[in-house]
Write a protein that holds these residues in place. Structure first.
Motif, PDB file in Angstrom:
ATOM      1  N   LEU A  77      81.831  17.774 -60.657  1.00 45.53           N
ATOM      2  CA  LEU A  77      80.532  18.452 -60.759  1.00 45.53           C
ATOM      3  C   LEU A  77      79.775  17.976 -61.998  1.00 45.53           C
ATOM      4  CD1 LEU A  77      81.511  22.118 -59.784  1.00 45.53           C
ATOM      5  CD2 LEU A  77      80.215  20.485 -58.401  1.00 45.53           C
ATOM      6  N   GLU A  78      80.479  17.823 -63.089  1.00 39.94           N
ATOM      7  CA  GLU A  78      79.829  17.404 -64.333  1.00 39.94           C
ATOM      8  C   GLU A  78      79.355  15.961 -64.271  1.00 39.94           C
ATOM      9  OE1 GLU A  78      82.863  18.267 -67.193  1.00 39.94           O
ATOM     10  OE2 GLU A  78      82.179  20.344 -67.495  1.00 39.94           O
ATOM     11  N   ILE A  81      77.811  14.613 -61.678  1.00 42.60           N
ATOM     12  CA  ILE A  81      76.633  14.491 -60.822  1.00 42.60           C
ATOM     13  C   ILE A  81      75.399  14.212 -61.682  1.00 42.60           C
ATOM     14  CG2 ILE A  81      75.112  15.750 -59.237  1.00 42.60           C
ATOM     15  CD1 ILE A  81      77.599  17.260 -58.253  1.00 42.60           C
ATOM     16  N   ARG A 102      71.935  14.198 -63.270  1.00 44.11           N
ATOM     17  CA  ARG A 102      70.923  15.253 -63.413  1.00 44.11           C
ATOM     18  C   ARG A 102      69.507  14.757 -63.152  1.00 44.11           C
ATOM     19  NH1 ARG A 102      75.507  17.053 -64.415  1.00 44.11           N
ATOM     20  NH2 ARG A 102      75.970  18.784 -65.817  1.00 44.11           N
ATOM     21  N   LEU A 120      66.804  18.335 -57.297  1.00 43.85           N
ATOM     22  CA  LEU A 120      67.742  19.453 -57.238  1.00 43.85           C
ATOM     23  C   LEU A 120      68.488  19.487 -55.909  1.00 43.85           C
ATOM     24  CD1 LEU A 120      68.970  22.021 -58.428  1.00 43.85           C
ATOM     25  CD2 LEU A 120      66.960  23.284 -57.593  1.00 43.85           C
ATOM     26  N   ARG A 127      71.276  17.079 -56.004  1.00 45.38           N
ATOM     27  CA  ARG A 127      72.339  17.564 -56.886  1.00 45.38           C
ATOM     28  C   ARG A 127      73.192  18.606 -56.174  1.00 45.38           C
ATOM     29  NH1 ARG A 127      68.764  19.724 -61.368  1.00 45.38           N
ATOM     30  NH2 ARG A 127      67.095  18.369 -60.676  1.00 45.38           N
ATOM     31  N   LEU A 128      72.524  19.541 -55.520  1.00 44.43           N
ATOM     32  CA  LEU A 128      73.260  20.619 -54.852  1.00 44.43           C
ATOM     33  C   LEU A 128      74.032  20.111 -53.648  1.00 44.43           C
ATOM     34  CD1 LEU A 128      70.780  23.642 -55.017  1.00 44.43           C
ATOM     35  CD2 LEU A 128      72.634  23.023 -56.573  1.00 44.43           C
ATOM     36  N   GLU A 168      75.490  17.142 -53.394  1.00 45.67           N
ATOM     37  CA  GLU A 168      76.719  16.567 -53.955  1.00 45.67           C
ATOM     38  C   GLU A 168      77.674  17.664 -54.391  1.00 45.67           C
ATOM     39  OE1 GLU A 168      76.835  13.273 -56.665  1.00 45.67           O
ATOM     40  OE2 GLU A 168      74.746  12.747 -56.203  1.00 45.67           O
ATOM     41  N   ALA A 169      77.130  18.677 -55.058  1.00 45.38           N
ATOM     42  CA  ALA A 169      77.969  19.771 -55.550  1.00 45.38           C
ATOM     43  C   ALA A 169      78.643  20.504 -54.396  1.00 45.38           C
ATOM     44  CB  ALA A 169      77.135  20.742 -56.372  1.00 45.38           C
ATOM     45  N   LEU A 176      78.080  24.381 -62.043  1.00 45.53           N
ATOM     46  CA  LEU A 176      76.953  24.511 -61.109  1.00 45.53           C
ATOM     47  C   LEU A 176      75.686  24.944 -61.841  1.00 45.53           C
ATOM     48  CD1 LEU A 176      78.647  26.243 -58.024  1.00 45.53           C
ATOM     49  CD2 LEU A 176      77.720  23.918 -58.106  1.00 45.53           C
ATOM     50  N   LEU A 215      73.781  22.224 -63.279  1.00 41.62           N
ATOM     51  CA  LEU A 215      73.017  21.422 -62.327  1.00 41.62           C
ATOM     52  C   LEU A 215      71.651  22.037 -62.052  1.00 41.62           C
ATOM     53  CD1 LEU A 215      75.811  20.506 -59.744  1.00 41.62           C
ATOM     54  CD2 LEU A 215      74.833  19.052 -61.523  1.00 41.62           C
TER      55      LEU A 215
END
Length: 247
Positions: free
Chosen positions: A81-82, A84, A86, A90, A93-94, A96-97, A179, A182
């Motif tokens: 998660l870290e 991913i 920035r 958004l 990012r979400l 991938e998360a 999270l 992100l």
């Protein structure tokens, strides 16, 4: 006369290293065989003698408990998660998360589900519900006699699962913080603080992955629903805000 060279022994490992190596070898076997996996199979997969297992684990139940604790650890998930980026939107990012989090929950489900069929091990409080994890070995394949035996409460002999297992909140807190990070780049455009949105997104991911879901959301559907809500703007009546008006 030619001397026979002496066999070189593998370098010794610290107990924690040995435990980690055994658990890594045992995890795919636990998924395949559940609690019926024998310590002989685990030893062969790890490339060690069966007795070596019992130098770092009390019995097979302790190995199974260590496997469950390992998949509950959020360390690798938080690392992904870290990582991913920035600087992407958004939604990306979400997405991938969500894939990272779903992979973590699937791994938990694979191990917990494999241990659930017999009911010998108590299930810790998991992000996904798969019933009580448990099972018993059959003592075959040359396994040590400590592979079998249950107490009066249906748990393993010697008091069942030993050692602390991560509780639910401890397993959720670190991924939730990752999270939130992100969401942070878009803080000025958010309706709620990143921490609250991260908590809600995490709960949505967990709920969407439950085994009883009739038609699980795809990752794309889940992220779109989270960011834009249930109403389709193209299908709303002209002038409708999609939200009830206060009276």
């Amino acid at each position: 006369m030619t001397e026979t060279p002496s066999r070189r022994r593998a370098p010794a490992m610290e107990p924690d290293q040995r435990r980690a190596m055994i658990v890594a070898a045992a995890l795919p076997l636990v998924v395949e065989y559940g609690a019926a996996v024998t310590t002989a199979k685990i030893a062969r997969a790890a490339g060690i003698g069966e007795g070596t297992i019992f130098r770092v684990f009390e019995d097979k139940d302790a190995v199974l408990a260590a496997c469950m604790a390992e998949v509950l650890r959020p360390d690798d998930t938080v690392t992904h998660l870290e990582a991913i980026a920035r600087d992407q939107p958004l939604a990306a990012r979400l997405t991938e998360a969500a894939e990272v989090m779903r992979g973590h929950m699937d791994r938990i489900g694979d191990v917990a589900g494999a241990l659930a069929s017999v009911g010998r091990l108590r299930r810790p409080d998991l992000p996904r519900t798969h019933g009580d994890a448990g099972g018993s070995g059959d003592g075959t394949d040359g396994s040590d006699s400590r592979n079998s035996g249950t107490g009066d409460d249906g748990r393993a002999g010697h008091g069942g699962t030993r050692g602390p297992l991560p509780d639910r909140e401890a397993g959720l807190a670190a991924p939730r913080a990752a999270l939130a990070a992100l969401f942070a780049p878009d803080r000025d455009a958010l309706r709620l603080p990143p921490e609250r949105l991260a908590d809600t997104f995490q709960m949505l991911l967990m709920a969407s992955g439950r085994p009883s879901a009739p038609e699980p959301l795809t990752t794309g559907e889940l992220v779109d629903l989270f960011l834009h809500g249930a109403l389709d703007p193209a299908k709303q009546h002209p002038g409708s805000t999609g939200t009830p008006q206060a009276r």
